[in-house]
Design a protein around this motif. Structure first.
Motif, short mmCIF file in Angstrom:
data_model
loop_
_atom_site.label_atom_id
_atom_site.label_comp_id
_atom_site.label_asym_id
_atom_site.label_seq_id
_atom_site.Cartn_x
_atom_site.Cartn_y
_atom_site.Cartn_z
N GLY A 185 0.81 -1.21 0.00
CA GLY A 185 0.00 0.00 0.00
C GLY A 185 0.84 1.26 0.00
N HIS A 186 1.96 1.21 0.72
CA HIS A 186 2.80 2.41 0.87
C HIS A 186 3.65 2.67 -0.37
CE1 HIS A 186 5.08 5.48 3.03
NE2 HIS A 186 6.17 4.94 2.54
N THR A 187 4.22 1.60 -0.94
CA THR A 187 5.17 1.78 -2.05
C THR A 187 4.55 1.63 -3.42
OG1 THR A 187 5.80 -0.56 -2.12
CG2 THR A 187 7.01 0.86 -0.58
N GLY A 188 3.42 0.93 -3.50
CA GLY A 188 2.85 0.61 -4.80
C GLY A 188 3.65 -0.46 -5.54
N LYS A 189 4.56 -1.12 -4.84
CA LYS A 189 5.40 -2.16 -5.43
C LYS A 189 5.14 -3.48 -4.73
CE LYS A 189 8.96 1.37 -6.14
NZ LYS A 189 10.34 1.81 -5.79
N THR A 190 5.59 -4.58 -5.35
CA THR A 190 5.32 -5.90 -4.79
C THR A 190 6.56 -6.75 -4.53
OG1 THR A 190 5.02 -6.83 -7.00
CG2 THR A 190 3.05 -6.02 -5.88
N ALA A 191 7.69 -6.41 -5.12
CA ALA A 191 8.87 -7.27 -5.02
C ALA A 191 9.48 -7.22 -3.62
CB ALA A 191 9.91 -6.86 -6.06
N VAL A 192 9.83 -8.40 -3.11
CA VAL A 192 10.40 -8.53 -1.77
C VAL A 192 11.73 -9.25 -1.87
CG1 VAL A 192 10.05 -9.50 0.54
CG2 VAL A 192 8.08 -8.69 -0.79
N ILE A 193 12.72 -8.79 -1.11
CA ILE A 193 14.00 -9.47 -1.01
C ILE A 193 14.10 -10.08 0.38
CG2 ILE A 193 16.49 -9.31 -1.30
CD1 ILE A 193 14.90 -8.45 -3.77
N ALA A 194 14.26 -11.41 0.41
CA ALA A 194 14.45 -12.14 1.66
C ALA A 194 15.81 -12.83 1.61
CB ALA A 194 13.31 -13.13 1.86
N PHE A 195 16.06 -13.73 2.56
CA PHE A 195 17.41 -14.28 2.68
C PHE A 195 17.39 -15.80 2.84
CE2 PHE A 195 17.88 -9.86 3.42
CZ PHE A 195 19.15 -9.55 2.93
N ASP A 196 18.45 -16.43 2.34
CA ASP A 196 18.60 -17.88 2.48
C ASP A 196 18.55 -18.25 3.96
OD1 ASP A 196 19.06 -17.73 -0.23
OD2 ASP A 196 21.18 -18.29 -0.12
N GLY A 197 17.86 -19.35 4.27
CA GLY A 197 17.78 -19.82 5.64
C GLY A 197 16.71 -19.14 6.47
N ALA A 198 16.01 -18.18 5.88
CA ALA A 198 15.01 -17.42 6.63
C ALA A 198 13.79 -18.27 6.95
CB ALA A 198 14.57 -16.20 5.82
N PHE A 199 13.11 -17.89 8.03
CA PHE A 199 11.79 -18.46 8.33
C PHE A 199 10.91 -17.32 8.82
CE2 PHE A 199 8.46 -20.27 10.92
CZ PHE A 199 8.00 -21.30 10.12
N HIS A 200 9.77 -17.12 8.12
CA HIS A 200 8.85 -16.04 8.48
C HIS A 200 7.43 -16.52 8.68
CE1 HIS A 200 12.00 -13.08 7.75
NE2 HIS A 200 12.24 -13.64 6.59
N GLY A 201 7.17 -17.84 8.55
CA GLY A 201 5.83 -18.34 8.83
C GLY A 201 5.43 -19.47 7.91
N VAL B 131 2.65 -27.16 -2.70
CA VAL B 131 1.65 -26.10 -2.55
C VAL B 131 1.54 -25.22 -3.79
CG1 VAL B 131 1.76 -26.07 -0.04
CG2 VAL B 131 3.30 -24.60 -1.33
N GLY B 132 2.32 -25.51 -4.82
CA GLY B 132 2.16 -24.77 -6.07
C GLY B 132 2.77 -23.38 -6.04
N THR B 133 2.28 -22.55 -6.96
CA THR B 133 2.79 -21.19 -7.10
C THR B 133 2.46 -20.35 -5.87
OG1 THR B 133 2.50 -21.32 -9.49
CG2 THR B 133 2.78 -19.13 -8.53
N LEU B 134 3.46 -19.64 -5.37
CA LEU B 134 3.30 -18.84 -4.16
C LEU B 134 3.25 -17.35 -4.49
CD1 LEU B 134 5.88 -20.77 -1.97
CD2 LEU B 134 3.39 -20.81 -1.71
N PRO B 135 2.63 -16.54 -3.63
CA PRO B 135 2.57 -15.10 -3.87
C PRO B 135 3.97 -14.51 -3.96
CG PRO B 135 1.02 -15.74 -2.14
CD PRO B 135 1.87 -16.94 -2.42
N GLY B 136 4.13 -13.59 -4.85
CA GLY B 136 5.45 -13.00 -5.06
C GLY B 136 5.32 -11.65 -5.75
N PRO B 137 6.37 -11.20 -6.38
CA PRO B 137 7.66 -11.87 -6.51
C PRO B 137 8.54 -11.74 -5.26
CG PRO B 137 7.72 -9.75 -7.64
CD PRO B 137 6.32 -9.93 -7.14
N VAL B 138 9.28 -12.81 -4.96
CA VAL B 138 10.22 -12.84 -3.85
C VAL B 138 11.56 -13.35 -4.36
CG1 VAL B 138 10.78 -13.82 -1.59
CG2 VAL B 138 8.41 -13.22 -2.13
N PHE B 139 12.63 -12.68 -3.98
CA PHE B 139 13.99 -13.08 -4.35
C PHE B 139 14.80 -13.27 -3.07
CE2 PHE B 139 12.13 -10.40 -7.59
CZ PHE B 139 12.38 -11.09 -8.76
N HIS B 140 15.77 -14.19 -3.13
CA HIS B 140 16.57 -14.49 -1.96
C HIS B 140 18.05 -14.20 -2.19
CE1 HIS B 140 12.91 -16.74 -0.92
NE2 HIS B 140 13.32 -16.61 0.33
#
Length: 416
Positions: free
Chosen positions: A115-131, A150-159
């Motif tokens: 909502g704040h940025t109007g963008k969707t891309a997220v950068i996360a990290f190897d070994g992470a756990f968020h839920g 579980v198939g295609t997941l919401p994104g885009p996410v890069f690690h």
């Protein structure tokens, strides 16, 4: 262990059935006593059934068990969120919302960022756990078992690689991977946020390199990118301070909270800069159970106990005892499988490695079994489940801590 009415997709680390607990000790239905180094996977920093938290729960339960805050505001939510905002050591005024869990906090943070940025891309990290919810699965830096089938997941996410002295990944290595990412995969201007743990929990209690944390904070500031810090497991005194991000010399834009926030009662939060938290339209945030009155009462009691003096004393006792014992194990060559001590403060892991330096996953499985038989509950972590995750309550009595370490010492010595 099989429960016919429970989904077989839920796994158990320990095939026992617990009945009750007090501080760092639990008993199963047969009356066997265990020293608990699992702590509900980081939920019980103040131990099982802390009397002040239990009293607060009981008192609130006689006044009001539930009301949806977005239907009609209630005092426990208002009081807790104000106390929580004051507890978070940042230089700006804090605004936030309460959730039912850490994963729900992460989900809402993604909505806020979009909502704040109007963008969707997220950068996360190897070994992470968020839920384990659908959107947070894609943030996790590990496929099995979370992302399987579980198939295609919401994104885009890069690690990106997670830089830490505990895993041998250098800052330069991560920066090279970042340069490649923004040259080959996605334009930096399209990135909405970075999400990172200051100490990875599921990843093996790996402490983030402070130099990289400061570089990341500068990059986010320069490019208008939101920095989300996930302290769901590392927060509320686990590292000896209120939050681990203070050790890194940075502040988050959004902070994710959960686990030990309310002494074992389900509660989470996403908090941060007001300009971010106020982005979505009225009704864009909320939830039926979010900020339940009983959970908020437990949270208030928890924060009353988590003074800086208490946290420093608890963390020092725990850390000094463990470090001294680990140093002795090393000096005595206790076990050929004894690897590094990972993490910081009272958030520590013990790595098990083969003679070839490979993850000793099979030995970890045997260690869990022999320790349990001897009355100690342990939890594995790391990509290969080869790092012992030590999450005893910060309030553990010194004699109980030493008794648990005695058991661990014997089990490591006997490990084949």
């Amino acid at each position: 262990m099989d429960f016919p009415s429970v989904s077989r997709s839920i796994s158990f680390v320990h095939p026992i059935s617990l009945s009750h607990g007090k501080n760092a000790e639990v008993r199963d239905v047969d009356g066997k006593r265990y020293i608990d180094f699992v702590g509900g996977i980081g939920v019980l920093n103040l131990g099982h059934c802390h009397p002040q938290i239990v009293a607060a729960i009981c008192e609130q339960a006689q006044r009001m068990t539930h009301y949806a805050f977005n239907a009609a505001p209630h005092q426990p939510y208002q009081q807790f969120i104000e106390r929580l905002a004051a507890f978070i050591p940042v230089s700006y005024p804090v605004s936030g919302m309460l959730t039912n869990s850490g994963a729900e906090a992460a989900e809402n943070a993604l909505k806020i960022v979009r909502g704040h940025t109007g963008k969707t891309a997220v950068i996360a990290f190897d070994g992470a756990f968020h839920g384990r919810t659908l959107a947070t699965l894609n943030l996790n830096g590990k496929v099995a078992p979370y992302k399987q089938k579980v198939g295609t997941l919401p994104g885009p996410v890069f690690h990106l690689p997670y830089p830490s002295v505990d895993n041998g990944v250098s800052v330069d290595e991560t920066l090279r991977a970042m340069d490649r990412l923004f040259s080959v995969e996605i334009d930096l201007d399209e990135v909405a946020c970075f999400i990172i743990e200051p100490v990875q929990g599921e990843g093996g209690f790996l402490a983030l390199d402070p130099g990289f944390a400061q570089l990341l904070r500068t990059l986010c500031d320069d490019k208008g990118i939101v920095l989300i810090i996930d302290e769901i497991q590392s927060g509320f005194g686990r590292t000896g301070e209120r939050f681990a991000f203070s050790r890194l010399g940075i502040e988050p834009d959004l902070l994710l909270l959960g686990k030990s926030i309310a002494g074992g009662v389900p509660l989470g939060a996403v908090v941060g800069r007001k300009a971010l938290m106020d982005t979505l339209p009225k009704g864009g945030l909320g939830g039926t159970y979010s900020g339940n009155p009983i959970a908020c009462a437990a949270g208030l009691a928890t924060l009353e106990l988590m003074t800086d003096v208490n946290l420093a004393a608890w963390g020092e006792q725990y850390a000094v005892t463990l470090q001294a014992r680990y140093a002795k194990w090393q000096a005595d060559s206790l076990s050929p499988y004894l690897g590094r001590l990972t993490g910081v403060g009272a958030m520590r892991g013990i790595e098990l490695l083969t003679a070839e330096g490979k993850p000793a996953t099979a030995q970890m499985a045997r260690l869990l079994e022999t320790a349990r038989a001897s009355g100690l509950l342990l939890m594995p972590s790391g990509k290969s489940r080869h790092i012992v995750r030590l999450l005893a309550p910060l309030t553990i009595e010194p004699d109980v801590l030493n008794e648990g370490l005695d058991i661990l010492e014997q089990c490591l010595s006997d490990l084949r």
